[in-house]
Design a protein around this motif. Sequence first.
Motif: not given
Length: 93
Positions: A38-67
Amino acid sequence: MNGLAAKAQTALDEDPFSGHVFVFRGRRGDMLKVLWWSGDGLCLLAKRLERGRFVWPQAGSGGVALTQAQLSMLLEGIDWRRPERTWRPTSAL
């Protein structure tokens, strides 16, 4: 937090203090951790879904850019690859 910053630096070859947002998914797919500088420290957000799973992008080179919209849908647990509009107008009159 330090472990995720180290993973961004070593595995992704990115600067964790660049201001970019780094998203990591847990093994089961129901938990995300978001790391950003954030400019003066690292921020961490954690989120757990109670049902289902997060749809994860396929990464060809280790990283993916999202809008911003894709990231927002990802964090909401929405399948961002095929978003569906809930309503479409049938007439302009």
